[in-house]
Design an enzyme around this catalytic site. Sequence first.
Site, PDB file in Angstrom:
ATOM      1  N   TYR A   1       5.669  21.256  33.937  1.00 36.16           N
ATOM      2  CA  TYR A   1       4.769  20.181  33.516  1.00 36.16           C
ATOM      3  C   TYR A   1       3.361  20.369  34.076  1.00 36.16           C
ATOM      4  O   TYR A   1       2.397  19.886  33.513  1.00 36.16           O
ATOM      5  CB  TYR A   1       5.319  18.830  33.994  1.00 36.16           C
ATOM      6  CG  TYR A   1       6.481  18.361  33.170  1.00 36.16           C
ATOM      7  CD1 TYR A   1       6.297  17.510  32.091  1.00 36.16           C
ATOM      8  CD2 TYR A   1       7.786  18.777  33.461  1.00 36.16           C
ATOM      9  CE1 TYR A   1       7.361  17.076  31.321  1.00 36.16           C
ATOM     10  CE2 TYR A   1       8.855  18.357  32.696  1.00 36.16           C
ATOM     11  CZ  TYR A   1       8.641  17.510  31.628  1.00 36.16           C
ATOM     12  OH  TYR A   1       9.690  17.092  30.854  1.00 36.16           O
TER      13      TYR A   1
ATOM     14  N   LEU B   1      -3.113  15.593  37.785  1.00 37.08           N
ATOM     15  CA  LEU B   1      -2.896  15.117  36.412  1.00 37.08           C
ATOM     16  C   LEU B   1      -1.737  14.126  36.375  1.00 37.08           C
ATOM     17  O   LEU B   1      -0.842  14.167  37.217  1.00 37.08           O
ATOM     18  CB  LEU B   1      -2.599  16.291  35.471  1.00 37.08           C
ATOM     19  CG  LEU B   1      -1.303  17.104  35.634  1.00 37.08           C
ATOM     20  CD1 LEU B   1      -0.089  16.400  35.061  1.00 37.08           C
ATOM     21  CD2 LEU B   1      -1.461  18.432  34.967  1.00 37.08           C
TER      22      LEU B   1
ATOM     23  N   CYS C   1       7.243  12.744  41.057  1.00 41.31           N
ATOM     24  CA  CYS C   1       6.424  12.912  42.268  1.00 41.31           C
ATOM     25  C   CYS C   1       6.445  11.762  43.266  1.00 41.31           C
ATOM     26  O   CYS C   1       6.546  12.013  44.474  1.00 41.31           O
ATOM     27  CB  CYS C   1       4.983  13.176  41.866  1.00 41.31           C
ATOM     28  SG  CYS C   1       4.792  14.715  40.965  1.00 41.31           S
TER      29      CYS C   1
HETATM   30  P1  NAI Z   1       8.800  21.832  36.783  1.00 39.89           P
HETATM   31  O1  NAI Z   1      10.190  21.739  37.273  1.00 39.89           O
HETATM   32  O2  NAI Z   1       8.463  21.287  35.425  1.00 39.89           O
HETATM   33  O3  NAI Z   1       8.319  23.373  36.792  1.00 39.89           O
HETATM   34  C1  NAI Z   1       8.544  24.261  37.818  1.00 39.89           C
HETATM   35  C2  NAI Z   1       8.895  25.618  37.199  1.00 39.89           C
HETATM   36  O4  NAI Z   1       8.918  26.606  38.239  1.00 39.89           O
HETATM   37  C3  NAI Z   1      10.267  25.669  36.541  1.00 39.89           C
HETATM   38  O5  NAI Z   1      10.122  26.028  35.177  1.00 39.89           O
HETATM   39  C4  NAI Z   1      11.038  26.759  37.331  1.00 39.89           C
HETATM   40  O6  NAI Z   1      11.904  27.517  36.524  1.00 39.89           O
HETATM   41  C5  NAI Z   1       9.897  27.577  37.892  1.00 39.89           C
HETATM   42  N1  NAI Z   1      10.241  28.364  39.073  1.00 39.89           N
HETATM   43  C6  NAI Z   1      10.876  27.968  40.201  1.00 39.89           C
HETATM   44  N2  NAI Z   1      10.960  28.979  41.078  1.00 39.89           N
HETATM   45  C7  NAI Z   1      10.361  30.062  40.497  1.00 39.89           C
HETATM   46  C8  NAI Z   1      10.120  31.400  40.910  1.00 39.89           C
HETATM   47  N3  NAI Z   1      10.496  31.829  42.112  1.00 39.89           N
HETATM   48  N4  NAI Z   1       9.488  32.242  40.052  1.00 39.89           N
HETATM   49  C9  NAI Z   1       9.088  31.811  38.827  1.00 39.89           C
HETATM   50  N5  NAI Z   1       9.278  30.535  38.391  1.00 39.89           N
HETATM   51  C10 NAI Z   1       9.898  29.672  39.212  1.00 39.89           C
HETATM   52  O7  NAI Z   1       7.882  21.155  37.892  1.00 39.89           O
HETATM   53  P2  NAI Z   1       6.436  20.477  37.716  1.00 39.89           P
HETATM   54  O8  NAI Z   1       6.559  19.062  37.280  1.00 39.89           O
HETATM   55  O9  NAI Z   1       5.557  21.400  36.949  1.00 39.89           O
HETATM   56  O10 NAI Z   1       5.976  20.433  39.235  1.00 39.89           O
HETATM   57  C11 NAI Z   1       5.623  21.591  39.946  1.00 39.89           C
HETATM   58  C12 NAI Z   1       4.960  21.165  41.231  1.00 39.89           C
HETATM   59  O11 NAI Z   1       3.769  20.417  40.939  1.00 39.89           O
HETATM   60  C13 NAI Z   1       5.804  20.271  42.119  1.00 39.89           C
HETATM   61  O12 NAI Z   1       5.509  20.575  43.455  1.00 39.89           O
HETATM   62  C14 NAI Z   1       5.297  18.883  41.800  1.00 39.89           C
HETATM   63  O13 NAI Z   1       5.464  18.005  42.882  1.00 39.89           O
HETATM   64  C15 NAI Z   1       3.824  19.131  41.558  1.00 39.89           C
HETATM   65  N6  NAI Z   1       3.157  18.159  40.690  1.00 39.89           N
HETATM   66  C16 NAI Z   1       3.771  17.657  39.577  1.00 39.89           C
HETATM   67  C17 NAI Z   1       3.110  16.762  38.760  1.00 39.89           C
HETATM   68  C18 NAI Z   1       3.765  16.197  37.545  1.00 39.89           C
HETATM   69  O14 NAI Z   1       3.223  15.266  36.974  1.00 39.89           O
HETATM   70  N7  NAI Z   1       4.891  16.711  37.105  1.00 39.89           N
HETATM   71  C19 NAI Z   1       1.735  16.333  39.032  1.00 39.89           C
HETATM   72  C20 NAI Z   1       1.164  16.964  40.184  1.00 39.89           C
HETATM   73  C21 NAI Z   1       1.872  17.833  40.975  1.00 39.89           C
END
Ligand code: NAI
Length: 480
Positions: free
Chosen positions: A11, A159, A272
């Site tokens: 995301y 975001l 989050c």
């Molecule tokens: P998400 O779960 O949608 O995406 C994370 C991706 O990382 C997954 O597709 C996963 O397969 C991949 N991944 C994990 N380990 C990996 C590796 N070793 N190599 C390659 N790919 C790998 O998570 P999201 O929502 O994008 O969040 C990511 C971070 O951003 C978190 O720390 C979250 O707290 C932070 N965040 C999220 C927000 C949101 O609105 N979702 C807003 C601001 C920050």
Amino acid sequence: MVKICCIGAGYVGGPTMAVIALKCPKIEVTVVDISVPRITAWNSDQLPIYEPGLDEVVKQCRGKNLFFSTDVEKHVSEADIIFVSVNTPTKTQGLGAGKAADLTYWESAARMIADVSKSDKIVVEKSTVPVKTAEAIEKILTHNSKEIKYQILSNPEFLAEGTAIQDLFNPDRVLIGGRETPDGQKAIQALKDVYAHWVPEDRIITTNLWSAELSKLAANAFLAQRISSVNAMSALCEATGADVTQVSHAVGKDSRIGPKFLNASVGFGGSCFQKDILNLIYICECNGLTEVANYWKQVIKVNDYQKNRFVNRIVSSMFNTVSGKKIAVLGFAFKKDTGDTRETPAIDVCKGLLGDKACLSIYDPQVTEDQIRRDLTMKKFDWDHPIHLQPASPSVVKQVSVVWDAYQATKDAHGVCILTEWDEYKTLDYQKIYDNMQKPAFIFDGRNILDAAKLREIGFIVYSIGKSLDPWLKDTVAMA
Ligand code: NAI
């Protein structure tokens, strides 16, 4: 040509990199992920996440300067700037379980960067991480360095899902934290140059690493605290005859407070807020700051209280039992304009109603049946792991049906719950819905989006959060 690689096509990674690619045509941006289905979806017409405006941005740059790939090592080794945007779930086991951030995915990404790099790199923390993570990452990278220089930056993402593209086009601020050394400052400038393609310079804030890391946790804690504050008021409004919409309007007119994030609801959700506050609490406890930790704990407790209160209100209004009764659940996503269900209040509300043996008929325009069934069977915090590490297939939850139409969901129902503020729920034909429901017909508006007076004219018994109670509801006791 500057090359950017982002590890994690979720995301945050997907939309953020798509906007960087759009705004910086001379930068080549590749988003990599270990999840094959996710990357396949990013390369197809059916993107893996729903976000207004995202399709257009991706279509404009994909194949030109925006690429999605599972060849993680190749693209990491070729990049100048590597964003890391992987999951940082709450730990479920061991030291700090239930609070601390699990940095497994971050650490494995850092080790992989160290293994495959052949040139100097700027490594950017995009994931939300505990304060001092950069120090740990730096150690992993430099201990395996092979003479390669790494600069770690913290560039937390602010975001909001549902408005991600607008937020990225026009951010309130971009925050970049780095080392206060000449090399650190040079790295900050390199990242600043990327954002300066479209973000005015006065909105790009630079700080030291620890301030940037902590600011993200602090911002989410403050936002969640506002929701818990107004939700706490909503309970008092119901008890006193005040109207929470009027109270929050009056309070928000104070320019020191401001009007945003003051809507009472069934509770906050999303991937989050809870995770980041738990993380903050853990950091406070590790630093011996018990009072500070307890202050933030209360924000989560009030959120849980609000969800329980909603369930109890439903059950107590409906003659103290919902056993065998059909309850239509309109909305499962944690907010409108997203299909994201991570920590959605709908999970706890549905589980509460199922605990009282209700039969649920759920409709959300963006959430699939498979996702809903997974969410209702998954253990707490399991959702925040890469898809291939989550429990394989959802077990069957009897008493739950998932339908693709609000009228079907509400047909023959005893009660309707609004759990997400989707615009389409505001314009449904409630007379038709009423005519097809069991009587007395109840509506529990967990988002205060419906015109309660009109619904009462039709004949519904209505509960709106933080508003005067119908005489019917006054006579029932809702205990949390
Ligand atoms: P998400 O779960 O949608 O995406 C994370 C991706 O990382 C997954 O597709 C996963 O397969 C991949 N991944 C994990 N380990 C990996 C590796 N070793 N190599 C390659 N790919 C790998 O998570 P999201 O929502 O994008 O969040 C990511 C971070 O951003 C978190 O720390 C979250 O707290 C932070 N965040 C999220 C927000 C949101 O609105 N979702 C807003 C601001 C920050």
